[in-house]
Design a protein around this motif. Structure first.
Motif, mmCIF file in Angstrom:
data_model
loop_
_atom_site.group_PDB
_atom_site.id
_atom_site.type_symbol
_atom_site.label_atom_id
_atom_site.label_comp_id
_atom_site.label_asym_id
_atom_site.label_seq_id
_atom_site.Cartn_x
_atom_site.Cartn_y
_atom_site.Cartn_z
ATOM 1 N N VAL A 37 0.840 -1.199 0.000
ATOM 2 C CA VAL A 37 0.000 0.000 0.000
ATOM 3 C C VAL A 37 0.876 1.251 0.000
ATOM 4 O O VAL A 37 0.642 2.201 -0.758
ATOM 5 C CB VAL A 37 -0.937 0.004 1.228
ATOM 6 N N ALA A 38 1.896 1.244 0.842
ATOM 7 C CA ALA A 38 2.785 2.406 0.939
ATOM 8 C C ALA A 38 3.489 2.677 -0.385
ATOM 9 O O ALA A 38 3.620 3.836 -0.810
ATOM 10 C CB ALA A 38 3.808 2.181 2.050
ATOM 11 N N PHE A 39 3.922 1.615 -1.064
ATOM 12 C CA PHE A 39 4.573 1.805 -2.368
ATOM 13 C C PHE A 39 3.577 2.259 -3.432
ATOM 14 O O PHE A 39 3.901 3.109 -4.274
ATOM 15 C CB PHE A 39 5.267 0.515 -2.815
ATOM 16 N N GLU A 74 14.801 2.674 -1.281
ATOM 17 C CA GLU A 74 16.126 2.488 -1.884
ATOM 18 C C GLU A 74 16.202 1.159 -2.627
ATOM 19 O O GLU A 74 16.724 1.085 -3.752
ATOM 20 C CB GLU A 74 17.206 2.548 -0.804
ATOM 21 N N GLU A 75 15.676 0.114 -2.023
ATOM 22 C CA GLU A 75 15.659 -1.192 -2.687
ATOM 23 C C GLU A 75 14.688 -1.190 -3.872
ATOM 24 O O GLU A 75 14.916 -1.882 -4.872
ATOM 25 C CB GLU A 75 15.244 -2.278 -1.688
ATOM 26 N N PHE A 76 13.654 -0.384 -3.754
ATOM 27 C CA PHE A 76 12.610 -0.379 -4.776
ATOM 28 C C PHE A 76 12.969 0.472 -5.987
ATOM 29 O O PHE A 76 12.141 0.682 -6.874
ATOM 30 C CB PHE A 76 11.286 0.114 -4.175
ATOM 31 N N ILE A 77 14.206 0.935 -6.054
ATOM 32 C CA ILE A 77 14.650 1.716 -7.209
ATOM 33 C C ILE A 77 14.540 0.895 -8.495
ATOM 34 O O ILE A 77 14.543 1.445 -9.601
ATOM 35 C CB ILE A 77 16.102 2.222 -7.003
ATOM 36 N N VAL A 136 10.072 9.261 -3.119
ATOM 37 C CA VAL A 136 9.212 8.123 -2.772
ATOM 38 C C VAL A 136 9.234 7.885 -1.263
ATOM 39 O O VAL A 136 8.206 7.568 -0.649
ATOM 40 C CB VAL A 136 9.656 6.853 -3.536
ATOM 41 N N ASP A 137 10.392 8.077 -0.673
ATOM 42 C CA ASP A 137 10.539 7.819 0.763
ATOM 43 C C ASP A 137 9.629 8.713 1.612
ATOM 44 O O ASP A 137 9.110 8.277 2.650
ATOM 45 C CB ASP A 137 11.999 8.036 1.169
ATOM 46 N N ILE A 138 9.403 9.937 1.166
ATOM 47 C CA ILE A 138 8.565 10.871 1.932
ATOM 48 C C ILE A 138 7.172 10.299 2.157
ATOM 49 O O ILE A 138 6.674 10.240 3.291
ATOM 50 C CB ILE A 138 8.467 12.226 1.202
#
Length: 203
Positions: free
Chosen positions: A93-95, A167-170, A193-195
């Protein structure tokens, strides 16, 4: 004889009235009984239909996460997708929310078809949708389809490959190799994306 005739007539007349009164009473009783029976049957039928409708359409209770997301994306096209997004695990969900913010500003910059209709692709997803490919990206037939397809891909990356941080989801931006992208663009993608990943994942 004339006197006797009138006596007989006077005796018969009340008997006829009594018979008519009894007949009317019986008819009224039958009518009322049938009315009560029909009313009871109709009430039972209505109650059964109501139970069926309630059973077939249970009320949707929003979770705290779902309410938080709706508040976060209020005023953006992606809001219509929140009920579908909320069916995934919290990391996915967050992604879904964070990447959509980065790639399309939650649906305000999107690929459209030849008629200018929204393709519901808010994540830069390049696989084909049910409406094919438009502007280099998948074009979906509905918000539900978009979340089903994109959500499944994100679920795979999270659950199968264990990618659980921006970072991994780059890989969403670069694929498995970022050599074709500048360090600045990679760092910017991760930080943006991290925000929103944190805003959703820590709600």
């Amino acid at each position: 004889m004339k006197h006797s005739y009138f006596i007989i007539q006077s005796i018969k007349q009340p008997a006829r009235q009594v018979y008519q009164t009894l007949s009317s009473g019986v008819f009224l009783s039958i009518f009322l009984s049938v009315g009560v029976l029909i009313t009871g049957l109709l009430y039972s039928a209505c109650a059964s239909v109501s139970k069926i409708e309630i059973a077939s359409a249970p009320m949707h209770t929003k979770t705290v996460l779902e309410k938080h997301m709706e508040s976060l994306v209020d005023g953006y096209p992606i809001k219509r997708m929140i009920p579908y997004i909320a069916t995934h695990n919290q990391t996915s969900v967050a992604f879904l929310v964070a990447i959509a913010k980065k790639e399309s500003n939650w649906g305000k910059r999107v690929p459209v078809d030849e008629e200018g209709k929204d393709c519901y692709n808010y994540w830069g997803y390049r696989g084909a949708g049910s409406r094919g490919i438009e502007m280099g990206h998948g074009c979906f037939g509905s918000p539900k389809e978009a979340i089903r397809v994109v959500g499944a891909r994100i679920d795979t990356l999270v659950n199968k490959y264990g990618l659980v941080t921006p970072e991994e989801f780059i890989v969403w931006k670069c694929g498995w190799n970022c050599d074709g992208h500048s360090n600045e663009s990679v760092s910017k993608w991760i930080s943006d994306v991290d925000i929103y990943f944190d805003k959703v994942n820590k709600s």
